[in-house]
Scaffold this motif. Structure first.
Motif, PDB file in Angstrom:
ATOM      1  N   GLY A   1      11.040  -2.720  -2.032  1.00 17.12           N
ATOM      2  CA  GLY A   1      11.590  -1.610  -1.244  1.00 17.12           C
ATOM      3  C   GLY A   1      12.879  -2.032  -0.581  1.00 17.12           C
ATOM      4  N   ASN A   2      13.693  -1.041  -0.233  1.00 18.89           N
ATOM      5  CA  ASN A   2      14.961  -1.339   0.430  1.00 18.89           C
ATOM      6  C   ASN A   2      15.518  -0.045   1.003  1.00 18.89           C
ATOM      7  N   ARG A   3      16.395  -0.200   1.985  1.00 20.96           N
ATOM      8  CA  ARG A   3      16.965   0.993   2.624  1.00 20.96           C
ATOM      9  C   ARG A   3      17.857   1.793   1.691  1.00 20.96           C
ATOM     10  N   ALA A   4      18.260   1.191   0.547  1.00 24.86           N
ATOM     11  CA  ALA A   4      19.119   1.911  -0.394  1.00 24.86           C
ATOM     12  C   ALA A   4      18.278   2.868  -1.240  1.00 24.86           C
ATOM     13  N   ASN A   5      17.517   3.715  -0.591  1.00 26.29           N
ATOM     14  CA  ASN A   5      16.684   4.721  -1.269  1.00 26.29           C
ATOM     15  C   ASN A   5      15.730   4.129  -2.299  1.00 26.29           C
ATOM     16  N   ILE A   6      15.261   2.922  -2.048  1.00 26.63           N
ATOM     17  CA  ILE A   6      14.257   2.331  -2.932  1.00 26.63           C
ATOM     18  C   ILE A   6      12.949   2.319  -2.152  1.00 26.63           C
ATOM     19  N   GLU A   7      12.079   3.244  -2.515  1.00 29.41           N
ATOM     20  CA  GLU A   7      10.846   3.431  -1.747  1.00 29.41           C
ATOM     21  C   GLU A   7       9.903   2.251  -1.910  1.00 29.41           C
ATOM     22  N   LEU A   8       9.069   2.083  -0.919  1.00 31.88           N
ATOM     23  CA  LEU A   8       8.039   1.046  -0.951  1.00 31.88           C
ATOM     24  C   LEU A   8       7.163   1.272  -2.186  1.00 31.88           C
ATOM     25  N   GLN A   9       7.083   0.277  -3.057  1.00 34.08           N
ATOM     26  CA  GLN A   9       6.392   0.427  -4.337  1.00 34.08           C
ATOM     27  C   GLN A   9       5.866  -0.939  -4.786  1.00 34.08           C
ATOM     28  N   THR A  10       5.065  -0.911  -5.841  1.00 38.55           N
ATOM     29  CA  THR A  10       4.541  -2.156  -6.400  1.00 38.55           C
ATOM     30  C   THR A  10       5.170  -2.397  -7.764  1.00 38.55           C
TER      31      THR A  10
END
Lengths: 223, 802
Positions: free
Chosen positions: B144-153
């Motif tokens: 995940g990251n603030r650059a629109n990368i959602e918390l994921q596995t």
């Protein structure tokens, strides 16, 4: 590349000053500081900044003075005798900042690593975070607030630091100035290299070393 | 264009307070009844708190209250770092706070808190988390990251990891991918192809002022004295953490003792004094120690990746393929990994590019933006590789940089944005001339005893400005100009230099201008964060539009009072007067009084619809006091604003000790028009100093077995001292205007660090005969190993190592 010098590790500076070991002996060593803390029965906390005193901060302190027993001392600060209650384990930086209201002296690390708390004790630049207040009775203490003349005239080093745009964020500036003042008082005509060594115990994260040394050299002859 | 103020040196108004000790930083404020608080920090890297009992602590004499995660406003975004947590995700994460009459009592009370952890799996090395069944830093996922990368596995396959045996970067499924141009053709036709696996170290921000804060409540408002680079931008996030409306936050940040990106935006821990004060009804001071700064003070992201470059025979980069992981920390982090491709694109404009990357969550203290986040790490890896390519192709090291330098047609990032201007080629030529490249390069690799001369070049870039913020100026009946700025004061004096644009437009003497700043009660407009090398560009635009609005109103008032049309009037000498007859006019002071009489838009009772709510609030506060110039800077700038710095360095490397000495450093930046030459040079030089530390001495270490930090003191990850820098340094600007800015200026704060760091690493590699380390920092033991042909103690993919 050298390790961070402690205040006691600037031999070139002392040679330049021509003062030899007499001046060096006046310096607070880390060992003396630690011995003092042990004698007071207080261990240094790993947490770093821990302050037990209340004076000056709390208008309504509880009747019981939790955290230690204070003792009334007379300190000579910036030419004035200041009476102040001091804990056995209290550092000079904390006394100056929290009890005497002289907040120009900064705490950057509280562990004798950064130099932001540099003041003069009998003219010698000293990390006030690493000196017990109890140990400076009868000695002359100068902080950044003590440099300005009563007419508001700046000390030549202060003026030179403005002229050469020394400070960036400004947090290390008072410490840099105190080291520079001590240098010029003992060695009025230093080389640039001697100035670098004299200020090498004052870290500047902004990296403004070049401007600071320009400031020191600009002050030469003005002090 | 000839200016009266722009491009001239001046003494910024806040310097005097810095040399007298009167400048007040957060810990310098005192209020009656002020008490202290201390934080309970997690002792394990990832756990759920099963039980916490504060009753014994609360019963102690002198203890005033405790703050727990349950007291906080819940956050919607799971990647947003909380103020306190009941699921600590790194050693040193705050769990609770205790307020007491003094710090000793608070500290003793922390010892009395009973806490029971349920340990959870944790991860330090990003790659480890991507293995099939690898540990996840969060119970909810590992990416995940603030650059629109959602918390994921995300996990890769066993086959993806086959290359690890060879010490080469594995490349499984990315979380982000983009490409431009024909990559395959570029590599197929290349005269020279190089592929390297790299790791860049994390290094702490080391702001000299720890992130202390003090707060109290008065008349329903929370007054916070904090340490931040920015001013107006802090209010919104701080209000969110405090659970109140932005209008109910009074925020004071007149001075900031260093931030370097870590204090650009609100950070959770600064809300603790306000929340605690609300609970106990006393002003609360929270001092953060130097050791705690290593947990709470942010650090640069560690990157782990590979770069493959294909060169045509003339040195032009035909194809570039980057794969980049980042140790993200457990929260949103910063998109450093994405910026690696940006710096390659901007400084070397490859004909084809592919970027792939994954921000992998790690149980390490939250990393964030640090001066050139991503761009500067990648510059450190890239420059020694460019040197090697030049050698392989038989080209001059300056020539390979010139042939790849950006042009008007260079496009950046996934969006393939053009740049508003890019004069890196000019900067390279000017620096080379000043450095005497043609002669000095002949000294390269000359040896005297154990000392070898190294010559290096390093360039770096960053975006250099934003738009869309508001400007606010006031002329009062005293005739003076008051420039309201909400950008902040991180120590570069750009708040002051950009305020002079308003003075320039209104033809003021600088002595008749006052900068209003540092305290939200002073009615400050909505301004940008003071970070991202943007202030000079962004604030010159906002001050320009506000000043232009004031000029228009001056002329309008003159026309109303003295007849004719606004266009019949001109300004100068603090007067608005008829072009045809200068005797007919009003002084600025008279016009300000008339603005008050006329009210409405002239005096701030009415304002533009499109300005931010915070600006409207500021307008409400100053309405009726004078002539108000206010506007939103809404014009699209037509591309990415990019700023560049290039550095040339000569060093002497002792190959027996691994120590280096910098003999000379010259740097030139492309930051558009130079508006404050003295500060420009200081920023270029001092940024390089920070870069020297990043290149060689500073790194965060974490023990992979227990997640313990290996450095909690300055000496353990040492920033440069005054003895680590060359005796003198030379710096200046290209001074070519950027066409998208009203005075041609761009920001410039970040690339100087990347230029200094990468130039130094280029020189170290040069002194070692072109040895490429592919790792930062390059420490003395690595140099000695390289000089003796020995293996390095760290594997090519090892992270957070000593």
């Amino acid at each position: 590349m050298s390790d961070i010098p402690t205040k006691g590790a600037s031999p070139q500076y002392f040679d330049a000053a021509g003062e030899g070991s007499g001046l060096a002996n006046k310096r607070a060593s880390r060992r003396q500081f630690i011995k003092g803390v042990i004698a007071s029965g207080t261990a240094i906390s790993t947490a770093g900044l821990v302050f037990g005193g209340l004076g000056g901060c709390s208008a309504d302190s509880p009747p019981v003075n939790v955290g230690g027993v204070e003792r009334l001392l007379s300190l000579n600060v910036n030419g004035q005798i200041r009476r102040v209650d001091v804990l056995p384990q209290e550092t000079l930086a904390m006394t100056i900042r929290y009890k005497l209201g002289l907040t120009g002296t900064k705490l950057g690390c509280d562990r004798g690593e950064c130099g932001a708390c540099t003041i003069l004790v009998d003219g010698v630049p000293t990390y006030s975070c690493s000196m017990l207040t109890q140990s400076v009775r009868g000695r002359s203490i100068t902080t950044i607030e003590g440099l300005e003349g009563q007419d508001g005239r700046l000390h030549p080093v202060q003026q030179a630091f403005i002229d050469e745009l020394g400070p960036q964020c400004g947090f290390c500036t008072p410490g840099q100035i105190m080291s520079a003042v001590a240098l010029l008082e003992t060695n009025p005509n230093p080389t640039r290299e001697q100035a670098r060594v004299a200020l090498s115990g004052n870290l500047c994260r902004c990296g403004a070393y070049d401007n600071y040394i320009n400031g020191v050299m600009a002050a030469v002859g003005r002090v | 264009m000839a200016y009266d103020l722009i491009g001239k040196n001046f003494t910024p108004p806040d310097v005097r307070a810095k040399v007298t000790g009167k400048a007040k930083y957060a810990e310098d404020f005192r209020v009656d009844g002020m008490v202290f608080c201390r934080l309970l920090l997690s002792t394990i890297p990832h756990a759920k708190i099963k039980r916490i009992d504060v009753s014994k602590a609360l019963a102690m004499e002198g203890v005033l209250g405790v703050l727990l995660p349950e007291d906080l406003v819940p956050l919607e975004d799971p990647l947003m770092p909380p103020v306190l947590t009941d699921e600590p995700k790194y050693i040193g994460e705050p769990i609770a706070a205790i307020a007491a009459v003094n710090e000793t009592v608070a500290e003793d009370a922390l010892e009395k808190i009973e806490i029971e952890y349920e340990p959870l799996p944790f991860v330090i090395d990003p790659l480890e988390s991507l293995y099939p069944g690898g540990p996840a830093a969060r119970t909810e996922g590992n990416v995940g990251n603030r650059a629109n990368i959602e918390l994921q596995t995300l996990h890769w396959t066993e086959e993806d990891f086959a290359s690890v045996e060879r010490g080469s970067m594995p490349k499984g499924k990315p979380a982000v991918e983009w490409s431009a141009g024909d990559l395959d053709a570029g590599f197929a036709n290349a005269a020279y192809v190089v592929e390297e696996t790299f790791v860049t170290g994390s290094n702490p921000h080391h702001s000299m002022e720890p992130r202390t804060a003090m707060a109290y409540w008065q008349n329903g408002k929370c007054h916070v004295y904090g340490s931040t680079q920015s001013q107006s931008m802090i209010v919104l996030g701080l209000a969110q953490y405090l659970g109140i409306e932005p209008a109910d936050v009074v925020y004071v940040a007149e001075y900031c003792g260093g931030g370097f990106g870590s204090k650009a935006t609100p950070y959770p821990i600064m809300a603790v004094p306000g929340l605690m004060s609300k609970k106990i009804g006393r002003p609360v001071m929270m001092r953060i120690s130097r050791s705690e700064e290593y947990f709470l003070g942010s650090a640069r992201h560690c990157l782990q990746g590979s770069v493959k470059l294909g060169f045509n025979a003339d040195g032009r980069i035909a194809a570039a393929d980057i794969y980049c992981l980042q140790a993200n920390g457990p929260y949103f982090g910063f998109p450093d990994f994405l910026n690696s491709a940006q710096t390659l694109g901007a400084c070397y404009s490859p004909l084809a590019t592919r970027f792939r990357g994954v921000p992998v969550l790690t149980n390490t203290p939250p990393a964030g933006a640090q001066r050139g986040p991503g761009q500067n790490q990648f510059a450190c890896i890239l420059e020694p590789i460019m040197d090697r390519a030049a050698e392989e192709l038989g080209l001059d090291r300056l020539a390979i940089r010139m042939i790849n330098a950006p042009s008007d047609s260079t496009l950046l990032d996934a969006r393939q944005s053009p740049m508003t201007s890019a004069y890196l080629a000019d900067a390279l030529q000017m620096a080379a001339a000043e450095f005497d490249w043609d002669n000095r390069k002949l000294r390269s690799r000359q040896r005297r005893g154990s000392k070898v001369t190294g010559i290096g070049i390093g360039s770096a870039m960053h975006t250099g400005g934003f738009y869309g913020f508001d400007g606010l100026v006031r002329i009062l009946p005293d005739g003076k100009l008051y420039i309201h700025t909400g950008v902040g004061n991180l120590g570069t004096y750009s708040y002051a230099a950009t305020s002079r644009i308003a003075a320039e437009i209104l033809k003021y003497d600088w002595d008749d201008c006052v900068i209003v700043r540092g305290d939200s009660r002073k009615h400050l407009p909505w301004n940008s964060i003071q970070a991202g090398s943007n202030t000079s560009y962004t604030q010159s635009r906002t001050n320009y539009v506000a000043a232009m609005d004031a000029v228009a109103k001056l002329k309008e008032i003159a026309a109303l009072d003295l007849g004719g049309a606004p266009d019949d009037y001109e300004i100068d000498g603090r007067r608005v007067f008829r072009r045809s007859n200068a005797a007919v006019g009003l002084s600025y002071g008279e016009a300000a009084q008339r603005a008050i009489d006329l009210a409405g838009k002239f005096s701030g009772q009415e304002g533009p619809e499109d300005v931010n709510a915070l600006t409207k609030l500021a307008l409400g506060g100053i309405a009726g006091t004078g002539l108000v110039g206010v506007a939103k800077d809404s014009a699209d700038v037509g591309g990415m604003v990019a700023t560049f710095t290039t550095g040339f360095i000569e060093i002497e490397l002792d190959i027996e000790t691994g120590r280096h000495e910098i003999k000379d450093y010259f740097a030139v930046c492309d930051a558009g028009t130079v508006i404050h030459p003295e500060v420009l040079a200081a920023q270029i030089n001092s940024g390089a100093v920070m870069g020297f530390g990043m290149a060689c001495t500073e790194r965060a270490i974490y023990d992979p077995q227990n997640g313990l930090p290996g450095n909690t003191r300055l000496i353990q990850t040492r920033p440069p001292s005054g003895l680590d820098v060359p005796p003198s340094m030379t710096a200046f600007g290209v001074d070519k205007p950027d066409p998208s800015n009203p005075v041609g200026v761009k920001g410039m704060g970040e690339p100087p660090m990347g230029a200094g760091a990468s130039a130094l690493l280029s020189a170290i590699s040069d002194a070692l005969g072109g040895h490429v380390f592919n790792r930062t920092p390059v420490t003395p033991d690595m140099i000695v190993n390289a000089a003796n042909g020995r293996l390095q103690s760290n594997g090519p993919l090892s992270v957070f190592t000593a």
